[in-house]
Design a protein around this motif. Structure first.
Motif, PDB file in Angstrom:
ATOM      1  N   PHE A  64       0.729  -1.453  -0.271  1.00 36.06           N
ATOM      2  CA  PHE A  64      -0.188   0.061   0.219  1.00 36.06           C
ATOM      3  C   PHE A  64       1.117   1.351  -0.222  1.00 36.06           C
ATOM      4  CE2 PHE A  64      -2.185  -3.529   2.312  1.00 36.06           C
ATOM      5  CZ  PHE A  64      -3.056  -2.930   1.274  1.00 36.06           C
ATOM      6  N   SER A  65       0.097   2.355  -0.221  1.00 34.47           N
ATOM      7  CA  SER A  65       0.894   3.342  -0.440  1.00 34.47           C
ATOM      8  C   SER A  65       0.918   4.681   0.173  1.00 34.47           C
ATOM      9  CB  SER A  65       1.069   4.581  -2.183  1.00 34.47           C
ATOM     10  OG  SER A  65      -0.578   4.383  -1.588  1.00 34.47           O
ATOM     11  N   ASP A  66       1.956   5.563   0.961  1.00 38.96           N
ATOM     12  CA  ASP A  66       1.431   6.329   1.750  1.00 38.96           C
ATOM     13  C   ASP A  66       0.785   7.091   1.439  1.00 38.96           C
ATOM     14  OD1 ASP A  66       4.004   5.981   2.541  1.00 38.96           O
ATOM     15  OD2 ASP A  66       5.220   7.422   1.866  1.00 38.96           O
ATOM     16  N   ASP A  67      -0.426   7.192   0.525  1.00 37.86           N
ATOM     17  CA  ASP A  67      -1.270   8.357  -0.110  1.00 37.86           C
ATOM     18  C   ASP A  67      -2.522   6.868   1.114  1.00 37.86           C
ATOM     19  OD1 ASP A  67       0.021   9.786  -1.604  1.00 37.86           O
ATOM     20  OD2 ASP A  67      -0.814   9.101  -3.091  1.00 37.86           O
ATOM     21  N   THR A  68      -2.438   6.286   0.550  1.00 35.66           N
ATOM     22  CA  THR A  68      -3.536   5.020   1.296  1.00 35.66           C
ATOM     23  C   THR A  68      -3.579   4.945   3.263  1.00 35.66           C
ATOM     24  OG1 THR A  68      -3.446   3.379  -0.870  1.00 35.66           O
ATOM     25  CG2 THR A  68      -4.433   2.979   1.394  1.00 35.66           C
ATOM     26  N   ARG A  69      -2.183   5.215   3.780  1.00 37.49           N
ATOM     27  CA  ARG A  69      -2.161   5.507   4.941  1.00 37.49           C
ATOM     28  C   ARG A  69      -2.736   6.453   5.500  1.00 37.49           C
ATOM     29  NH1 ARG A  69       1.607   1.461   3.452  1.00 37.49           N
ATOM     30  NH2 ARG A  69       3.349   3.256   3.117  1.00 37.49           N
ATOM     31  N   ASN A  70      -2.424   7.724   4.512  1.00 38.21           N
ATOM     32  CA  ASN A  70      -3.231   9.372   4.938  1.00 38.21           C
ATOM     33  C   ASN A  70      -3.971   9.035   4.646  1.00 38.21           C
ATOM     34  OD1 ASN A  70      -0.106   9.949   4.959  1.00 38.21           O
ATOM     35  ND2 ASN A  70       0.048  10.606   3.094  1.00 38.21           N
ATOM     36  N   LEU A  71      -4.556   8.539   3.210  1.00 43.74           N
ATOM     37  CA  LEU A  71      -6.643   8.817   2.954  1.00 43.74           C
ATOM     38  C   LEU A  71      -7.018   7.692   4.561  1.00 43.74           C
ATOM     39  CD1 LEU A  71      -8.693   9.401   1.003  1.00 43.74           C
ATOM     40  CD2 LEU A  71      -8.756   6.891   0.514  1.00 43.74           C
ATOM     41  N   GLU A  72      -6.649   6.943   4.599  1.00 42.00           N
ATOM     42  CA  GLU A  72      -7.317   5.984   6.557  1.00 42.00           C
ATOM     43  C   GLU A  72      -7.176   7.209   7.316  1.00 42.00           C
ATOM     44  OE1 GLU A  72      -6.183   1.905   8.666  1.00 42.00           O
ATOM     45  OE2 GLU A  72      -4.659   3.078   8.349  1.00 42.00           O
ATOM     46  N   HIS A 120     -15.983   6.967   1.998  1.00 41.75           N
ATOM     47  CA  HIS A 120     -15.495   6.712   2.532  1.00 41.75           C
ATOM     48  C   HIS A 120     -15.108   5.099   1.789  1.00 41.75           C
ATOM     49  CE1 HIS A 120     -15.029   8.870   6.178  1.00 41.75           C
ATOM     50  NE2 HIS A 120     -14.770  10.025   5.588  1.00 41.75           N
ATOM     51  N   ASP A 121     -16.060   4.589   1.510  1.00 42.43           N
ATOM     52  CA  ASP A 121     -15.660   3.322   0.649  1.00 42.43           C
ATOM     53  C   ASP A 121     -15.436   4.110  -0.918  1.00 42.43           C
ATOM     54  OD1 ASP A 121     -16.162   0.110   0.405  1.00 42.43           O
ATOM     55  OD2 ASP A 121     -17.776   1.145  -0.982  1.00 42.43           O
ATOM     56  N   LYS A 122     -15.981   4.603  -1.436  1.00 42.66           N
ATOM     57  CA  LYS A 122     -16.023   4.984  -2.676  1.00 42.66           C
ATOM     58  C   LYS A 122     -14.759   5.470  -2.846  1.00 42.66           C
ATOM     59  CE  LYS A 122     -20.594   5.926  -4.571  1.00 42.66           C
ATOM     60  NZ  LYS A 122     -21.267   6.665  -5.339  1.00 42.66           N
ATOM     61  N   LEU A 123     -14.575   6.046  -2.258  1.00 42.84           N
ATOM     62  CA  LEU A 123     -12.652   6.740  -1.860  1.00 42.84           C
ATOM     63  C   LEU A 123     -11.906   5.752  -2.000  1.00 42.84           C
ATOM     64  CD1 LEU A 123     -13.048  10.191   0.765  1.00 42.84           C
ATOM     65  CD2 LEU A 123     -12.909   9.999  -2.804  1.00 42.84           C
ATOM     66  N   MET A 124     -11.694   5.156  -0.675  1.00 41.82           N
ATOM     67  CA  MET A 124     -10.653   3.742  -0.347  1.00 41.82           C
ATOM     68  C   MET A 124     -10.791   2.282  -1.416  1.00 41.82           C
ATOM     69  SD  MET A 124      -8.699   3.231   1.589  1.00 41.82           S
ATOM     70  CE  MET A 124      -8.582   4.310   2.830  1.00 41.82           C
ATOM     71  N   ARG A 125     -11.873   2.637  -2.249  1.00 41.74           N
ATOM     72  CA  ARG A 125     -11.744   1.324  -3.874  1.00 41.74           C
ATOM     73  C   ARG A 125     -11.229   2.472  -4.742  1.00 41.74           C
ATOM     74  NH1 ARG A 125     -15.780  -2.851  -2.811  1.00 41.74           N
ATOM     75  NH2 ARG A 125     -16.716  -2.972  -1.444  1.00 41.74           N
ATOM     76  N   ALA A 126     -11.457   3.188  -4.454  1.00 40.96           N
ATOM     77  CA  ALA A 126     -10.364   4.097  -6.009  1.00 40.96           C
ATOM     78  C   ALA A 126      -9.543   3.996  -5.506  1.00 40.96           C
ATOM     79  CB  ALA A 126     -11.263   5.803  -5.920  1.00 40.96           C
ATOM     80  N   GLN A 127      -8.333   4.592  -4.072  1.00 39.42           N
ATOM     81  CA  GLN A 127      -7.401   4.571  -3.862  1.00 39.42           C
ATOM     82  C   GLN A 127      -6.707   3.211  -4.184  1.00 39.42           C
ATOM     83  OE1 GLN A 127      -5.532   7.097  -3.147  1.00 39.42           O
ATOM     84  NE2 GLN A 127      -4.187   5.684  -3.252  1.00 39.42           N
ATOM     85  N   ILE A 128      -7.118   1.645  -3.742  1.00 40.07           N
ATOM     86  CA  ILE A 128      -6.720   0.949  -3.336  1.00 40.07           C
ATOM     87  C   ILE A 128      -6.855  -0.241  -5.156  1.00 40.07           C
ATOM     88  CG2 ILE A 128      -7.306  -1.960  -3.634  1.00 40.07           C
ATOM     89  CD1 ILE A 128      -6.740  -0.290  -0.697  1.00 40.07           C
ATOM     90  N   GLU A 129      -7.191   0.409  -6.093  1.00 41.92           N
ATOM     91  CA  GLU A 129      -7.253   0.265  -7.273  1.00 41.92           C
ATOM     92  C   GLU A 129      -6.303   1.130  -7.824  1.00 41.92           C
ATOM     93  OE1 GLU A 129     -10.711   1.217  -9.683  1.00 41.92           O
ATOM     94  OE2 GLU A 129     -12.100  -0.187  -8.660  1.00 41.92           O
ATOM     95  N   ARG A 130      -6.235   2.306  -7.323  1.00 34.04           N
ATOM     96  CA  ARG A 130      -4.637   2.684  -8.233  1.00 34.04           C
ATOM     97  C   ARG A 130      -3.316   2.336  -7.374  1.00 34.04           C
ATOM     98  NH1 ARG A 130      -8.218   7.175  -7.061  1.00 34.04           N
ATOM     99  NH2 ARG A 130      -7.046   7.853  -4.891  1.00 34.04           N
ATOM    100  N   ASP A 131      -3.606   1.232  -5.822  1.00 39.14           N
ATOM    101  CA  ASP A 131      -2.188   1.089  -5.350  1.00 39.14           C
ATOM    102  C   ASP A 131      -2.269  -0.259  -5.918  1.00 39.14           C
ATOM    103  OD1 ASP A 131      -1.862   2.589  -3.781  1.00 39.14           O
ATOM    104  OD2 ASP A 131      -2.478   1.987  -2.155  1.00 39.14           O
ATOM    105  N   ASN A 132      -3.417  -1.267  -6.265  1.00 42.14           N
ATOM    106  CA  ASN A 132      -3.306  -2.189  -7.321  1.00 42.14           C
ATOM    107  C   ASN A 132      -2.612  -2.279  -8.713  1.00 42.14           C
ATOM    108  OD1 ASN A 132      -4.081  -3.672  -5.287  1.00 42.14           O
ATOM    109  ND2 ASN A 132      -5.994  -3.606  -6.012  1.00 42.14           N
ATOM    110  N   ALA A 133      -2.997  -0.820  -9.188  1.00 39.76           N
ATOM    111  CA  ALA A 133      -2.390  -0.828 -10.579  1.00 39.76           C
ATOM    112  C   ALA A 133      -0.769  -0.853 -10.547  1.00 39.76           C
ATOM    113  CB  ALA A 133      -3.541   0.485 -11.213  1.00 39.76           C
ATOM    114  N   GLU A 134      -0.642   0.468  -9.688  1.00 42.04           N
ATOM    115  CA  GLU A 134       0.459   0.170  -9.596  1.00 42.04           C
ATOM    116  C   GLU A 134       1.529  -1.341  -9.229  1.00 42.04           C
ATOM    117  OE1 GLU A 134       4.832   2.272  -9.322  1.00 42.04           O
ATOM    118  OE2 GLU A 134       2.708   3.466 -10.262  1.00 42.04           O
TER     119      GLU A 134
END
Length: 149
Positions: A42-50, A98-112
């Motif tokens: 997971f990226s730092d962006d994901t942790r910051n979003l959390e 929050h669910d929509k935002l986190m799902r989009a962020q996880i998709e970005r992490d998975n794509a990376e």
């Protein structure tokens, strides 16, 4: 007689201030320090979003607590009904956002992750391929009249 009425109002205001102070204290004590998204996946962006989402949830909970304490001072009790319904609607809206935002962020992490290791849809297998074929149409459970997916 008038002095008693003002004393009662002053006592009520004091109780609301005490409830607000207690809510703020509890909010400070219940803030999570450890992330659910630790590790290299997971990226730092994901942790910051959390962290941002946890702060928003704590603020909403504090606001609900203060509003509930103030509403409980009304003798008829109608204020509690209003604050309960409004608080639940705000909470449900926050959960969906929050669910929509986190799902989009996880998709970005998975794509990376897939890009970093050179994984394509064909390499990932049927689970990833099925997600890309379905697109946006999903079947989701409903609880309390709110779609949760």
């Amino acid at each position: 007689m008038a002095g008693t009425r003002y004393m009662t109002q002053a006592r009520s205001i004091c109780m609301v201030v005490q409830a607000a102070a207690m809510s703020l204290t509890l909010m400070a004590c219940t803030t999570a320090t450890e992330s659910s998204f630790e590790g290299p996946d997971f990226s730092d962006d994901t942790r910051n979003l959390e962290k941002q989402m946890m702060a928003e949830a704590a603020a909403l909970g504090t606001a609900q607590g203060v509003a509930g304490a103030a509403a409980s001072m009304i003798p008829m009790g109608a204020g509690s009904l209003v604050t309960t319904a409004a608080g639940r609607a705000a909470r449900d809206a926050m959960i969906i956002r929050h669910d929509k935002l986190m799902r989009a962020q996880i998709e970005r992490d998975n794509a990376e992750f897939y890009k970093r290791y050179g994984i394509t849809d064909a390499d990932a297998g049927p689970a990833l391929a099925d997600q890309s074929v379905r697109g946006g149409s999903k079947r989701c459970a409903r609880r309390g009249g709110v779609r949760r997916c």
